[in-house]
Design an enzyme around this catalytic site. Sequence first.
Site, PDB file in Angstrom:
ATOM      1  CG  LEU A  43      -1.776   1.420   1.032  1.00 28.35           C
ATOM      2  CD1 LEU A  43      -2.657   1.036   0.458  1.00 28.35           C
ATOM      3  CD2 LEU A  43      -2.666   1.065   2.574  1.00 28.35           C
ATOM      4  CE  LYS A  44       5.600   6.014   1.618  1.00 27.42           C
ATOM      5  NZ  LYS A  44       6.620   5.714   3.280  1.00 27.42           N
TER       6      LYS A  44
END
Length: 291
Positions: free
Chosen positions: A169-170
Amino acid sequence: MTSQQTIGFIGFGAMACRMADNLKKAGYAAVAYTPSGKGGDGSTPFLPSAAEVARKATIVVVCVPDDEALAASMYGAEGALAGMKEGDLLLNTSSVSPEASAELLKAGQAKGVSVIDCPVSGSTPEAESGNLVILAGGDTAAIARAKPIFDCIGKTTVHAGPAGSGTRLKLVINGIMGAGLAAVAEAIAYGLASGLDRSTLFDALDEVAVISPHHKRKIRAAKAGDFSPQFPSRLMQKDMRLLMDAAARQAVPAPTLAAVTQQLSLARRAAEDADYSVLIGVMEKIVANDA
């Protein structure tokens, strides 16, 4: 009482030292080790190895710049895992590759250590004010154990899914952030080259809804010529490189992000320790030289 609990930091740069400040305000103690030998704020004891930090703490927070620094500080006789005990908690806030996160999870499991990949979204202002967004990947029980720490350093914790989800997700978030900045830099360059007044252009962009608050902050800094690092260009370019590799492994076509990676490579070459918004300055210099 949290005053009896010591948090160990591996890596103590601009983000980690601010996280530590907020944890100390909440009553925790902190010890630290930094692979570079640099950092420190005078109030946090520094220990000679990552293993020593891990022996002093039941929760270890890792905040290092890349896969190589993560491996160097986690593994081997002096690495953090050598000093950790069964039942300890390892919080990896570093922005690294999915493969590095998976390797660390496997090594932690072999020792009975709970590992959460939990990179953060936000720059130094959010770290200082305790308003980071924590992107956590791991099992529910481990994240519940870590929640008091997350609540001290951030405003929101997103449980992104099983282990590795926070890392992925980062990369998504930073890809969007980098692409947005590159578009802003190119559009500003056109505006300047076409004869728009510089102050009018920068001030107008600060008013319109199509630009995110994050990128408006970068535009204001660029107007002032202030590229002091909140997120250095070398780290943004590294994250774009990781995203491109991860996308290729999934056979996801990402031509826009590929072009952005090249733009951010230019920014890194120009000023690797400046904020990544230095790309705006680089583009401005190009069109100024053409004038």
